[in-house]
Scaffold this active site. Sequence first.
Site, mmCIF file in Angstrom:
data_model
loop_
_atom_site.group_PDB
_atom_site.id
_atom_site.type_symbol
_atom_site.label_atom_id
_atom_site.label_comp_id
_atom_site.label_asym_id
_atom_site.label_seq_id
_atom_site.Cartn_x
_atom_site.Cartn_y
_atom_site.Cartn_z
ATOM 1 N N ASP A 149 8.751 -46.652 -3.859
ATOM 2 C CA ASP A 149 7.847 -47.799 -3.943
ATOM 3 C C ASP A 149 8.374 -48.964 -3.116
ATOM 4 O O ASP A 149 8.528 -50.080 -3.605
ATOM 5 C CB ASP A 149 7.666 -48.204 -5.417
ATOM 6 C CG ASP A 149 6.487 -49.162 -5.596
ATOM 7 O OD1 ASP A 149 5.760 -49.400 -4.605
ATOM 8 O OD2 ASP A 149 6.306 -49.670 -6.710
ATOM 9 N N GLY A 183 2.059 -54.214 -11.745
ATOM 10 C CA GLY A 183 1.131 -53.339 -12.435
ATOM 11 C C GLY A 183 1.726 -52.803 -13.723
ATOM 12 O O GLY A 183 1.041 -52.659 -14.725
ATOM 13 N N GLY A 205 4.725 -54.010 -15.253
ATOM 14 C CA GLY A 205 5.627 -54.845 -16.018
ATOM 15 C C GLY A 205 5.655 -56.271 -15.512
ATOM 16 O O GLY A 205 5.144 -56.569 -14.441
#
Length: 892
Positions: free
Chosen positions: A744, A625, A627
């Site tokens: 993440d 999203g 890079g």
Amino acid sequence: MGSPTLNTVVPSLVLLILFFVLSFLITVSSASNEEADALLKWKASLQIHNRSLLSSWIKDTTNVSSKTSPCAWYGISCNDAGRVVNITLPAKGLKGRLHDFSFSSFPHLAYLDLSYNKLFGTIPPQISNLTNLIYLYFGGDQFSGNIPPEVGLMSHLKFLYIDTNQLDGSIPPELGQLSSMVELSLFSNHLNGSVPPSLSNLTNLQQLYLFNNSLSGSIPPSLGNSMLTMVNLDFNHFTSYLPHNVCRGGALQYFTVSENHFQGTIPKSLRNCTSLFRVRLNGNNLTGNISEALGIYPNLTFIDLSRNNFYGEISSNWGKCPKLGTLNVSMNNITGGIPREIGNSSQLHALDLSLNHIVGEIPKELGKLNSLTKLILRGNQLTGRLPTEIGSLIELEYLDFSANRFNNSVPKSLGNLLKLHYLGLSNNQFVQELPKELEKLVQLSELDLSHNFLGGELLSQICNMESLEKLNLSHNNLSGSIPNCFEGMHGLSVIDISDNQLQGPVPNSTAFRNAPVEALEGNKELCGGVKGMQPCKVFSSHKQNSGAKWFAIVFPVLGALFVSMALIAIFILRKRKSDSGDRQSSSQNPQELFSILNFDGKLVYDEIVRATNDFDAEYCIGNGGHGSVYRAELPSGEVVAVKKFHSSLPCDQIADQKEFSTEVKALTEIRHRNIVKLYGFCSHARHSFLVYEFLERGSLAAILSNDAAAQELGWSQRMNVIKGVADALSYLHHDCFPPIVHRDISSKNLLLDLEYEAHVADFGIAKFQKPDSSNWTEFAGTYGYIAPELAYTMKITEKCDVYSFGVLVLEVIKGKHPRDFLSSTSSPSLNTDIALNEMLDPRLPVPSCSVQEKLISIMEVAFSCLNESPKSRPTMKIVSRQLQISAALTES
Ligand SMILES: *[C@@H]1O[C@H](CO)[C@@H](O)[C@H](O)[C@H]1NC(C)=O
Ligand SMILES: *[C@@H]1O[C@H](CO)[C@@H](O)[C@H](O)[C@H]1NC(C)=O
Ligand SMILES: *[C@@H]1O[C@H](CO)[C@@H](O)[C@H](O)[C@H]1NC(C)=O
Ligand SMILES: *[C@@H]1O[C@H](CO)[C@@H](O)[C@H](O)[C@H]1NC(C)=O
Ligand SMILES: *[C@@H]1O[C@H](CO)[C@@H](O)[C@H](O)[C@H]1NC(C)=O
Ligand SMILES: *[C@@H]1O[C@H](CO)[C@@H](O)[C@H](O)[C@H]1NC(C)=O
Ligand SMILES: *[C@@H]1O[C@H](CO)[C@@H](O)[C@H](O)[C@H]1NC(C)=O
Ligand SMILES: *[C@@H]1O[C@H](CO)[C@@H](O)[C@H](O)[C@H]1NC(C)=O
Ligand SMILES: CC(=O)N[C@H]1CO[C@H](CO)[C@@H](O)[C@@H]1O
């Protein structure tokens, strides 16, 4: 007269036959109708997770006669006469009781498999109405109460598996009537009492599994017949003697009775039981002369006799067991020396003789055991020099020679043991300097050299052991100063240097900062910024080891010259520091190139732009999203992964650039085998990117979405991936200062190398994003992995990572994101909601029992991570330990 003519006979015979045939058909169809009704009645009482599972189980309303045959129903098969003989529904998520199951409707049933469902309640005594049953599989359900004695009436039973339930009470003596019994499995219940003597009447018994119960008292002394091949009585409370006939037939392969209180000696029948394959007698109260009690076993691969009262010497016979892989006799009363013949056990990979009274030197023949991964001789009275030949045991991962009387120097050849994780040499009489060859031990995580007479100075080579987590050098004779390179050992969390002759500054690293006072005391003159220390004076902060010595000798002549040189040096150092400070502050201007790389920033920037042909799509290996990732081969030949941000400058989104740069610098210093190495960050008016270690197999998400690649990633690799991620997160949360929350964790951010070792990527960056920046949610986690509390609070804690880890574990096992599963259940647990096979990646072969056991315990851990309440989730440290324990428990 009287005899009927042919004319009258024929029609009546036909009629008669017709009548019989018809009545037979009617009986059969009404019988099969009764079976169908019985099955439907039971179905109605069940809760079935999978709606389509028993959709074929319905009454046939199209047929005028309205007779229904169940023979074509899912999980049912019939004999030629249309009677149900086989009901096979293992691991189908069936939940319910057996009380509505009309056993007496199935007099022909031979095979009943309802294992690994969620059936509960008691096993009804009416089960004995299955008079023709041969196979009964109820393992892995949730049955409670007693085993009904009526089971003893099922005289055809050959396979009875009611393991892994919650049964209590004792084993009914009536089971001794089941003379056809071949396999009897009652393990992992709550059974108590002793084993009824009648079981010795099971003359066809081949396998007996009673482990993991609360059985006590005695075992029928004459248990054992010509057929017995496997006996497992582990983890009970037996206090009796071992059954003396257990290898009467000479077929016994597995004999495991560990963790009980068995007493007396090893039964004589085991001495010439050449069929033995695996033996566990550990954790009992057995005695006798160990060298006389056991013989030579051509097929034996594993024997554990530890924690008993065996005495005598280690027999040279062990060297004649060609397949022996593990020999453990630790914690007994063994005397004598180590026989040189043991060097002939070429398959031996674990040898544990610890905590006995073994004397003499280590025979150099031990060096022939080149499959050894674990060698533990701790706590004996071994003497002399360690033979150089130990250095040929290159597979060793765990080596413990501590608490003996070894003397002389530590052999250089130990530096050849490149796979070592643990090296314990403490409590011996080792002298002289530590060989610098030990620097090659880059896998070593724990080194204990305490309580010896090691001398000389600590060389900076010690810092090359970059996996080191615990280091104990206490109670030696080490002198000089502590090399400053310790400040780069970020993995080191525990250190003890007490009681040496060390002096000078204490390095400012986590391990030293967290060390208790006792771990530093008893030295000459330590100083420095860590707590409880005197501040250092100018001269003692000189840290050149050999320089310090030289300085002492020539000072009278060259003292003045030296002082001025030192001042110049300090000036130069200061100057350099402020230069780099300038460079950093110039980075405040987003137009300027700013880099935090271990190499020359500008150069690397140009090289990367060139190597990717200005970020040409050809070099792109992944998109996210925020890079895209490129593969860049630098002129040096080094291959790196470059993550370029979509927006040209995240700098303006970075809340505090200075903090960001210090932090990225700290991240570049992290070294952990399961964390992708971050080389640095580069920002430029045109491009901003992170430079990472390149990992050949790419992301876990990509692997799992490709059937061929997913099949290559087998069960053991997947379990290893899970363990790797847990270790990495435990490290980030608990061993980094300040702790790093990843934020993440997802299969996209998990990369695998050629060996399928997992490496966590993209850590620690997210928190520098301004919360209002457009892609904040992207950075704060990936949809489907985000902890539920983030829906109503922005408070991100390490427990968010724990939740995402739980999702990831299920994804690794299931082969795809467990989305449906997570949405269908709020707080999942293995017991209430799912069947194992629904959780497994269908692209992989069905795992073996031992792997299943491991997977189940891994999933239990994962479920605890998915707890709604962050407080109730375990920490990653606990998770990492639990995974280690479950792997070790089922290993042996
Ligand atoms: C449900 O059961 C059917 C068999 O009737 C099977 O094919 C299907 O895969 C099962 N679904 C799930 C989600 O397990
Ligand atoms: C019963 O069915 C199962 C599954 O189809 C099969 O593996 C098993 O051999 C059958 N047993 C008998 C006794 O027919
Ligand atoms: C074994 O079976 C025989 C014959 O049925 C019986 O007499 C005997 O009592 C049984 N032994 C035990 C220990 O129950
Ligand atoms: C063990 O040896 C004894 C005699 O020493 C013999 O009677 C017995 O049959 C042997 N058992 C096996 C399994 O070879
Ligand atoms: C050892 O194992 C082999 C292969 O399984 C088998 O053929 C052989 O009979 C076994 N030897 C003994 C003494 O049981
Ligand atoms: C071990 O056996 C001895 C007798 O042989 C007994 O005195 C002792 O209590 C037993 N210990 C345990 C822990 O059962
Ligand atoms: C160990 O064995 C010796 C004989 O070898 C015996 O004298 C001693 O009592 C034993 N010690 C223990 C604790 O059993
Ligand atoms: C030691 O390192 C910590 C963390 O990097 C830092 O906060 C502290 O100021 C340092 N102490 C000294 C005396 O350099
Ligand atoms: C019809 C039939 O055989 N019923 C039997 C079922 O099992 C119970 C308990 O063993 C017996 O009492 C019934 O006679």
